[in-house]
Enzyme design. Structure first.
Site, PDB file in Angstrom:
ATOM      1  N   HIS A  99       5.812   3.735  -2.984  1.00 53.15           N
ATOM      2  CA  HIS A  99       6.992   3.141  -2.387  1.00 53.15           C
ATOM      3  C   HIS A  99       7.061   1.647  -2.745  1.00 53.15           C
ATOM      4  CE1 HIS A  99       9.664   3.000   1.478  1.00 53.15           C
ATOM      5  NE2 HIS A  99      10.023   2.102   0.617  1.00 53.15           N
TER       6      HIS A  99
ATOM      7  N   TYR B 297      -5.216 -28.424   4.001  1.00 53.62           N
ATOM      8  CA  TYR B 297      -4.068 -28.442   3.093  1.00 53.62           C
ATOM      9  C   TYR B 297      -2.825 -28.916   3.834  1.00 53.62           C
ATOM     10  CZ  TYR B 297      -0.720 -26.850  -0.391  1.00 53.62           C
ATOM     11  OH  TYR B 297       0.294 -26.790  -1.321  1.00 53.62           O
TER      12      TYR B 297
ATOM     13  N   HIS C  39      11.384  -4.298  -2.485  1.00 47.49           N
ATOM     14  CA  HIS C  39      10.921  -3.518  -3.631  1.00 47.49           C
ATOM     15  C   HIS C  39      10.647  -4.499  -4.779  1.00 47.49           C
ATOM     16  CE1 HIS C  39      12.510   0.734  -2.391  1.00 47.49           C
ATOM     17  NE2 HIS C  39      12.123   0.036  -1.346  1.00 47.49           N
TER      18      HIS C  39
ATOM     19  N   ASP D  58      -5.642 -18.039  -1.419  1.00 51.10           N
ATOM     20  CA  ASP D  58      -4.956 -18.970  -0.508  1.00 51.10           C
ATOM     21  C   ASP D  58      -4.124 -18.225   0.538  1.00 51.10           C
ATOM     22  OD1 ASP D  58      -5.847 -21.451  -1.443  1.00 51.10           O
ATOM     23  OD2 ASP D  58      -4.251 -21.624  -2.939  1.00 51.10           O
TER      24      ASP D  58
ATOM     25  N   HIS E  87      10.283  -6.287   4.152  1.00 47.63           N
ATOM     26  CA  HIS E  87      10.096  -5.177   3.215  1.00 47.63           C
ATOM     27  C   HIS E  87      10.966  -5.439   1.994  1.00 47.63           C
ATOM     28  CE1 HIS E  87       9.756  -1.290   1.412  1.00 47.63           C
ATOM     29  NE2 HIS E  87      10.985  -0.936   1.702  1.00 47.63           N
TER      30      HIS E  87
END
Lengths: 233, 233, 233, 233
Positions: A172, A230, A97, A120, A95
């Site tokens: 948020h 890849y 910001h 991708d 998480h």
């Protein structure tokens, strides 16, 4: 996996977020799960990144009950543990910001799939959750945040959390996940780059339609799945 | 040119892209060509830049057949080799997802020639290719990407690839080239700066007409061609 | 002033532009003038900043005739010398393609005086010159660039070059000056910061009226003139 | 608190502003107050940050009369001292021209509460003061700047300065405060991050309504007040 290794990986993922400029001060957290032992390892709350050591990581069970550690866990713990319980294949949650992804979350807008960089990593738009009700905010807020993410992925317009490993929480910021802590942090870094480019693309052309399903499929499948071409085999 | 020197130049071009902030993680690749030997030297796929050494570069022929090297080449190899076959004067190709040039590519917009910084390097707008059809995407996709670039430069509204050494691939990102690997990387760095300024100019004045043909000619020709007056003789 | 000191000051101003991120590769130049001797010291053309030494600076007279130095002077020399001849009080000239100021120049827009940061350095809008005619571009282009700046400051809507020490050249980039090389480089750095903020202010509120004449006067005069109250006496 | 400690804290707050990129050259200042002694410690005016030492800080009384120090205090002293006299609970004041917050100030727009990052620090919009009259600008300008801030917080639409520890001065830049110098600098850094995200959110969705009062309350109160749950106890 040894818990010691998981502590180190979770710490390293937290530090990667700092190195890549995704977190200001202590605005971020990463965790990882040991599915065999049913244990979650998460960053402690509000400790300076410079001071973080593997032994500071807090260990809880999948309900968020502390098993090891003398520090208070990240205040977002209840969102992390709910995601582990609901999304059975994920191994880590991040998480942040980070600023452009957060700007889309604040605008209540999904990040549309506008190019191959997006494709991708994210096999379709990165969705945004529904705003929480006042009752949810005033109740078990952090847990309700997790519920809103799960509702967006398992609701009437479902999304596969392994194909789109991120959700914007309205008003948020993003939650991002992956198969392990390294992968989740990597996805969070790419999400922010994708958000920066989507912001500029939409500024240039507000009605931009985005890439075709064929291009989405091609790019996503060349990096993921059995026929990936890849990187080194 | 010795192949050893070309490996070093191609590695150095790849590293210049990192130093200038044009690539995130492994999102970029540079190659060079030895026209006399008919050999292409290209970055391997998905290897961390920190670990890259000249001996990791992969050597192929102009059809993309591997001649030397134990690593898998960049997944964009077929675009590079097609450009070498079609644009006979170029010596190197660079591909990045640099963020502002990519934003124009995602918006499907050419970068207009809005000032002298642009004119010093690109003698007209930097064009954008047509979107690929689903059949092209599902077929030889990387090769088709190259075809779309070539179609844009050799089609009904032709562009001289030596006068405008870059193309935006719609919904994807830029390909850039030059007379050698150093020059191609330099052009890619300038393209991104030019894209940043075009983005801001168009935000300030959406209908901005751009510079006159006379100014385009003057700036381009003072850096290029027989009568160049820039730099030391 | 000793010529040796002026060479060092001009080099230092050039390096300050690099340190502050105003120039990419070799896109910039600074010069200084010794009014008593009638000599101009200017950066050589196209030399890497890392390699610049005081002895590389080129010395010319006020007509641009080379007096000392084996390197070719900056290709913008004729603009610098014209500004020294026309603006009698300036001691140094700086030219960059700093990105936000250049974006205003490309849009053909003056930078309006929107706040006190601007007012501390520029006593009114930073003007933009008229576009050059094709004949001017095809003629003595660099000299004509200088003429366009002078025409903007000495024409029908005159501006005092000591009160507003910068001009945007339409479709090109800013020229900035000051009482000495340190001051001119400082003004160029502040101009770019002011341009960044003007860009964002106009994005937030396109019709922003800008600060009052009273505020412009107050801020400018507290840093300049006999009654300055800023800094140590 | 010992005055020596306050000098060190105020210096450290000034340096934090530089480290975080909030000040260019000398465009910023921080001060702290010792309420028991009635003394203010403030940065001197126009001194390079590299050269600042604790002993350079200037000590004044709450009316701004110099008590200790041979350097001239920051030219914004009269704003700082007025805020200390009017806002009895604050322990430090910071002033910067940080670019996004300043862009809102220049646009004369409050920074709306668009997300939880904002809500963690500012319990509502960050307000903007009324423009100063010409008489105020021509009179005791710096003191009048403080009066405009106080009028905004204590006027007909009052704001609690401890719940919203910042004000944008119209056409100028932000003033920020906190319980001590560390806290005020921290708030200034977060204000700039919040302004960057608000700018981008409003660009994406101009009519963005912002977060609910319930979310504002929840986030603000989890970091502040008796029942805070963030960080280590």
């Amino acid at each position: 996996m040894l818990l010691k290794t998981l502590r180190e990986e979770v710490l390293e993922a937290n530090l990667e977020l700092v190195r890549r400029g995704l977190v200001l001060y202590t605005f971020g957290n990463a965790s990882g799960v040991d599915r065999e032992e049913g244990l979650v390892v998460i960053k402690p709350s509000g400790v300076d990144y410079d001071d973080l050591r593997p032994e500071h990581m807090v260990v809880t069970d999948l309900q968020g009950k502390i098993v090891e550690g003398s520090l208070r866990p990240s205040s977002d713990l209840d969102t992390h543990t709910l995601l582990y319980r609901e999304f059975a294949e994920i191994g880590a949650v991040v998480h942040t910001h980070s600023e452009f992804a957060t700007s889309f979350a604040q605008a209540g807008m999904a990040i549309p799939a506008l190019g191959t960089t997006h494709a991708d990593y994210f096999h379709g738009p990165v969705p945004v959750s529904e705003p929480l009700t006042d009752a949810a905010i005033e109740g078990r807020y952090v847990y309700e945040t997790g519920l809103a993410i799960v509702a967006r992925f398992k609701g009437k317009d479902p999304v596969d959390p392994m194909a789109v490993p991120a959700c914007l929480v309205a008003g948020h910021a993003p939650f991002v996940w992956g198969k392990d802590a390294h992968d989740a942090a990597h996805n969070a870094v790419v999400l922010e780059a994708v958000a920066r480019m989507a912001f500029r693309t939409l500024t240039l052309r507000a009605e931009c339609a985005g890439v075709s399903q064929a291009l989405l499929d091609r790019h996503y499948l060349r990096k993921h799945g059995q026929n990936a071409t890849y990187g080194q085999a």
